[in-house]
Design a protein around this motif. Structure first.
Motif, PDB file in Angstrom:
ATOM      1  N   ARG A 199       0.821  -1.214   0.000  1.00  0.00           N
ATOM      2  CA  ARG A 199       0.000   0.000   0.000  1.00  0.00           C
ATOM      3  C   ARG A 199       0.853   1.260   0.000  1.00  0.00           C
ATOM      4  O   ARG A 199       0.546   2.227  -0.712  1.00  0.00           O
ATOM      5  N   TYR A 200       1.920   1.262   0.789  1.00  0.00           N
ATOM      6  CA  TYR A 200       2.803   2.432   0.911  1.00  0.00           C
ATOM      7  C   TYR A 200       4.143   2.079   0.269  1.00  0.00           C
ATOM      8  O   TYR A 200       5.102   1.712   0.945  1.00  0.00           O
ATOM      9  N   ARG A 201       4.198   2.240  -1.052  1.00  0.00           N
ATOM     10  CA  ARG A 201       5.310   1.690  -1.831  1.00  0.00           C
ATOM     11  C   ARG A 201       6.605   2.477  -1.677  1.00  0.00           C
ATOM     12  O   ARG A 201       7.663   1.987  -2.072  1.00  0.00           O
ATOM     13  N   THR A 202       6.556   3.688  -1.117  1.00  0.00           N
ATOM     14  CA  THR A 202       7.784   4.460  -0.914  1.00  0.00           C
ATOM     15  C   THR A 202       8.032   4.764   0.567  1.00  0.00           C
ATOM     16  O   THR A 202       8.857   5.619   0.887  1.00  0.00           O
ATOM     17  N   GLU A 204       9.762   4.260   3.691  1.00  0.00           N
ATOM     18  CA  GLU A 204      11.026   3.595   4.016  1.00  0.00           C
ATOM     19  C   GLU A 204      10.979   2.872   5.354  1.00  0.00           C
ATOM     20  O   GLU A 204      11.546   1.780   5.494  1.00  0.00           O
ATOM     21  N   ASN A 205      10.343   3.476   6.356  1.00  0.00           N
ATOM     22  CA  ASN A 205      10.307   2.820   7.668  1.00  0.00           C
ATOM     23  C   ASN A 205       9.621   1.463   7.595  1.00  0.00           C
ATOM     24  O   ASN A 205      10.087   0.478   8.162  1.00  0.00           O
ATOM     25  N   LEU A 206       8.465   1.412   6.916  1.00  0.00           N
ATOM     26  CA  LEU A 206       7.742   0.145   6.816  1.00  0.00           C
ATOM     27  C   LEU A 206       8.564  -0.893   6.065  1.00  0.00           C
ATOM     28  O   LEU A 206       8.588  -2.078   6.441  1.00  0.00           O
ATOM     29  N   HIS A 207       9.248  -0.473   5.022  1.00  0.00           N
ATOM     30  CA  HIS A 207      10.092  -1.419   4.279  1.00  0.00           C
ATOM     31  C   HIS A 207      11.257  -1.902   5.141  1.00  0.00           C
ATOM     32  O   HIS A 207      11.611  -3.089   5.114  1.00  0.00           O
ATOM     33  N   GLY A 208      11.848  -0.986   5.915  1.00  0.00           N
ATOM     34  CA  GLY A 208      12.930  -1.406   6.805  1.00  0.00           C
ATOM     35  C   GLY A 208      12.446  -2.392   7.855  1.00  0.00           C
ATOM     36  O   GLY A 208      13.133  -3.380   8.173  1.00  0.00           O
ATOM     37  N   GLN A 209      11.274  -2.145   8.404  1.00  0.00           N
ATOM     38  CA  GLN A 209      10.722  -3.074   9.395  1.00  0.00           C
ATOM     39  C   GLN A 209      10.402  -4.424   8.767  1.00  0.00           C
ATOM     40  O   GLN A 209      10.607  -5.472   9.388  1.00  0.00           O
ATOM     41  N   PHE A 210       9.921  -4.410   7.532  1.00  0.00           N
ATOM     42  CA  PHE A 210       9.635  -5.669   6.823  1.00  0.00           C
ATOM     43  C   PHE A 210      10.934  -6.433   6.574  1.00  0.00           C
ATOM     44  O   PHE A 210      10.995  -7.663   6.764  1.00  0.00           O
ATOM     45  N   MET A 211      11.989  -5.722   6.161  1.00  0.00           N
ATOM     46  CA  MET A 211      13.293  -6.372   5.954  1.00  0.00           C
ATOM     47  C   MET A 211      13.775  -7.027   7.236  1.00  0.00           C
ATOM     48  O   MET A 211      14.251  -8.177   7.240  1.00  0.00           O
ATOM     49  N   LEU A 212      13.644  -6.313   8.338  1.00  0.00           N
ATOM     50  CA  LEU A 212      14.114  -6.825   9.620  1.00  0.00           C
ATOM     51  C   LEU A 212      13.303  -8.053  10.042  1.00  0.00           C
ATOM     52  O   LEU A 212      13.871  -9.061  10.494  1.00  0.00           O
ATOM     53  N   ALA A 213      11.989  -7.977   9.881  1.00  0.00           N
ATOM     54  CA  ALA A 213      11.140  -9.110  10.260  1.00  0.00           C
ATOM     55  C   ALA A 213      11.445 -10.336   9.403  1.00  0.00           C
ATOM     56  O   ALA A 213      11.491 -11.464   9.906  1.00  0.00           O
ATOM     57  N   LEU A 214      11.657 -10.128   8.106  1.00  0.00           N
ATOM     58  CA  LEU A 214      11.985 -11.246   7.218  1.00  0.00           C
ATOM     59  C   LEU A 214      13.327 -11.863   7.596  1.00  0.00           C
ATOM     60  O   LEU A 214      13.470 -13.089   7.669  1.00  0.00           O
TER      61      LEU A 214
END
Length: 280
Positions: A199-202, A204-214
């Motif tokens: 949903r929020y393709r740009t 950065e915080n959400l993407h960083g959190q997703f990277m960390l969780a993965l």
């Protein structure tokens, strides 16, 4: 008076709806409800209803909408407790110098409750009390029932307020996810973060959190793929490279073994403008 704007508009007096169905009076009530117990200038209401093309009869028409709202309020006031002080609609929707005030008389407001709970959660984050932060922020986010004022046709004033409310929602969500990561709940977050980064393709915080969780879930290559997709989107759509913090996280994942845990990024020091600036 009880007010709900974090979803469909709902304004009730004595448990009775005073929310009109006609679009223009709904706009007036929505703006008054967002600024409950404060003066909303006539100029702001006129701009909300007609933008920069207000007719000559704008103020007279606005007064008609206010009268319609007062009629609904008056009907609800008939159900006041018998031992309470008598009230009329003008005591609730008050004409003030230069504008109007919608008095809540201590009633519930989902926006105020959201801001209170989120503030407690932010302070808990700053104090390192992550269980309480996750709990309070989860309660704050649970007050939302879809997009703010989802069933109201928004003019310039309401559009600005809706954007502001979404920023506060994103800020609280960001901090609640960070608290959950610090509590080791990375696997539980994967499904939620999958939806959020789509949903929020740009963001950065959400993407960083997703990277960390993965990565913490043993899915290192997928974490690095998330970074590459974000980078491509940022370069293509905004002409920007990922932030220094996100690049450091990517390097950390590259250098760490699949089984090696990484720490969550440090929480910001204050819940104000700095947090809002992070929600891209």
């Amino acid at each position: 008076m009880d007010i709900a704007v974090l979803g469909p508009l709902a304004v009730r007096e004595n448990g009775i709806s005073v929310t009109p169905t006609a679009p223009k009076p709904r706009q007036v009530l929505a703006l008054l409800a967002l600024h409950a117990d404060e003066v909303v200038p006539v100029a702001a209401l006129v701009e909300e209803l007609w933008g920069d093309r207000a007719p000559r009869s704008a103020r007279t028409t606005l007064q008609t909408y206010v009268l319609q709202l007062r009629e609904m309020i008056a009907a609800a006031l008939l159900h006041d407790p018998q031992d309470s002080a008598p009230r009329i609609a003008k005591d609730v929707l008050v004409t003030a110098p230069g504008g109007y005030v919608l008095h809540t008389s201590g009633g519930a407001s989902d926006v105020r409750e959201f801001e209170r709970l989120a503030g407690v959660g932010y302070r808990a984050m700053d104090a390192g009390d992550f269980p309480r932060a996750a709990r309070e922020l989860s309660q704050a986010l649970a007050l939302w029932n879809g997009s703010a004022l989802a069933d109201v046709t928004a003019g310039p004033q309401l559009e600005m307020q809706i954007r502001r409310l979404e920023e506060t929602w994103l800020c609280a969500l960001d901090q609640r996810i960070e608290a959950d990561l610090r509590l080791g709940r990375h696997r539980e977050l994967l499904a939620e973060l999958t939806v959020l980064v789509s949903r929020y393709r740009t963001h950065e915080n959400l993407h960083g959190q997703f990277m960390l969780a993965l990565h913490r879930s043993g899915r290192r290559s997928e974490a690095l793929d998330v970074y590459q997709r974000l980078r491509q989107t940022l370069v293509r759509e905004l002409g920007l490279e990922p932030s220094a913090g996100l690049r450091r996280l990517q390097r950390s994942i590259l250098m760490a073994g699949p089984e090696q845990p990484l720490e969550a990024p440090a929480a910001p020091a204050a819940p104000g403008a700095e947090r809002l600036s992070r929600v891209g």
